[in-house]
Design a protein around this motif. Sequence first.
Motif, PDB file in Angstrom:
ATOM      1  N   LEU A 143       0.852  -1.193   0.000  1.00  0.00           N
ATOM      2  CA  LEU A 143       0.000   0.000   0.000  1.00  0.00           C
ATOM      3  C   LEU A 143       0.883   1.237   0.000  1.00  0.00           C
ATOM      4  O   LEU A 143       1.908   1.284   0.686  1.00  0.00           O
ATOM      5  N   LEU A 144       0.464   2.254  -0.757  1.00  0.00           N
ATOM      6  CA  LEU A 144       1.163   3.539  -0.791  1.00  0.00           C
ATOM      7  C   LEU A 144       0.172   4.636  -0.460  1.00  0.00           C
ATOM      8  O   LEU A 144      -0.989   4.579  -0.876  1.00  0.00           O
ATOM      9  N   LEU A 145       0.632   5.645   0.293  1.00  0.00           N
ATOM     10  CA  LEU A 145      -0.215   6.798   0.612  1.00  0.00           C
ATOM     11  C   LEU A 145       0.607   8.083   0.428  1.00  0.00           C
ATOM     12  O   LEU A 145       0.903   8.793   1.392  1.00  0.00           O
ATOM     13  N   PRO A 146       0.992   8.412  -0.814  1.00  0.00           N
ATOM     14  CA  PRO A 146       1.792   9.605  -1.019  1.00  0.00           C
ATOM     15  C   PRO A 146       0.977  10.890  -0.827  1.00  0.00           C
ATOM     16  O   PRO A 146      -0.161  10.969  -1.301  1.00  0.00           O
ATOM     17  N   PRO A 147       1.535  11.889  -0.140  1.00  0.00           N
ATOM     18  CA  PRO A 147       0.852  13.181  -0.026  1.00  0.00           C
ATOM     19  C   PRO A 147       0.788  13.876  -1.388  1.00  0.00           C
ATOM     20  O   PRO A 147       1.734  13.793  -2.185  1.00  0.00           O
ATOM     21  N   LEU A 148      -0.310  14.561  -1.651  1.00  0.00           N
ATOM     22  CA  LEU A 148      -0.439  15.265  -2.932  1.00  0.00           C
ATOM     23  C   LEU A 148       0.662  16.306  -3.090  1.00  0.00           C
ATOM     24  O   LEU A 148       1.141  16.545  -4.202  1.00  0.00           O
ATOM     25  N   SER A 149       1.082  16.944  -1.981  1.00  0.00           N
ATOM     26  CA  SER A 149       2.130  17.966  -2.075  1.00  0.00           C
ATOM     27  C   SER A 149       3.435  17.369  -2.587  1.00  0.00           C
ATOM     28  O   SER A 149       4.156  18.004  -3.364  1.00  0.00           O
ATOM     29  N   GLU A 150       3.757  16.147  -2.165  1.00  0.00           N
ATOM     30  CA  GLU A 150       4.984  15.504  -2.633  1.00  0.00           C
ATOM     31  C   GLU A 150       4.881  15.147  -4.111  1.00  0.00           C
ATOM     32  O   GLU A 150       5.849  15.291  -4.866  1.00  0.00           O
ATOM     33  N   TYR A 174       5.382   9.484 -12.860  1.00  0.00           N
ATOM     34  CA  TYR A 174       5.791  10.156 -11.628  1.00  0.00           C
ATOM     35  C   TYR A 174       6.708   9.223 -10.837  1.00  0.00           C
ATOM     36  O   TYR A 174       6.265   8.174 -10.373  1.00  0.00           O
ATOM     37  N   PRO A 175       7.978   9.597 -10.658  1.00  0.00           N
ATOM     38  CA  PRO A 175       8.883   8.769  -9.846  1.00  0.00           C
ATOM     39  C   PRO A 175       8.785   9.179  -8.379  1.00  0.00           C
ATOM     40  O   PRO A 175       9.246  10.254  -7.999  1.00  0.00           O
ATOM     41  N   TRP A 176       8.158   8.353  -7.549  1.00  0.00           N
ATOM     42  CA  TRP A 176       7.966   8.709  -6.142  1.00  0.00           C
ATOM     43  C   TRP A 176       8.583   7.639  -5.243  1.00  0.00           C
ATOM     44  O   TRP A 176       8.136   6.488  -5.260  1.00  0.00           O
ATOM     45  N   GLN A 177       9.593   8.034  -4.485  1.00  0.00           N
ATOM     46  CA  GLN A 177      10.241   7.163  -3.495  1.00  0.00           C
ATOM     47  C   GLN A 177      10.541   5.766  -4.048  1.00  0.00           C
ATOM     48  O   GLN A 177      10.233   4.744  -3.437  1.00  0.00           O
ATOM     49  N   GLY A 178      11.158   5.736  -5.226  1.00  0.00           N
ATOM     50  CA  GLY A 178      11.550   4.467  -5.829  1.00  0.00           C
ATOM     51  C   GLY A 178      10.447   3.761  -6.592  1.00  0.00           C
ATOM     52  O   GLY A 178      10.669   2.682  -7.141  1.00  0.00           O
TER      53      GLY A 178
END
Length: 198
Positions: A143-150, A174-178
């Motif tokens: 599960l991932l819960l990325p903040p919209l701001s990030e 979008y490359p987010w935290q790997g």
Amino acid sequence: MTDPLDVSLLEDARTGLEPDPWEGWLSARRRQPLHLPEYRRAAVLVALTREVDPRVLLTVRSSELPTHRGQIAFPGGSLESGEGVVAGAVREAWEEVGLDPAAVTVLGEMDDVYTPAGFHVTPVLTRIPAQPLLRLSGEVAQLLLPPLSELRALTPTRETRRMPDGQLAVLYRYPWQGHDIWGMTARVLRDLLTTGPR
């Protein structure tokens, strides 16, 4: 020290007293439906947490699945016979990640999208608690819960592809935290990130 659960409950109560900016954003838009009778109907749940900086619920699909293995996706899937898109999205989120339907506040339907694999998908925009109770099913590896701001702070890569109808479309990653968020998920996210409330 304040219990995080108390903070989330306070946030839920406070937010409940004010108009939801995402509901206003959605109601001010003219929804773009698609008519693709040859495509298989599906729905996904676009769940934003009730926080000042909302997080969005994403899944990493299991490598054991027959399609879209390892991809990052919203909870969702094919509609059952006679099922509406809202019911289908909420049901799929319950089955995939254990999100209690009673914890989901439905705001409405976003623009339809389609996939090269032949799915006609309706994203259903919802709000969920700041600390949702979730569990993994066999379909979900993570599960991932990325903040919209990030996600807004990222610079997505762009590529042009020819879609099944022959038209050229710009696709984003979008490359987010790997993690590599792309395809239909990135298309729906881009709508939220570029036109949604800040």
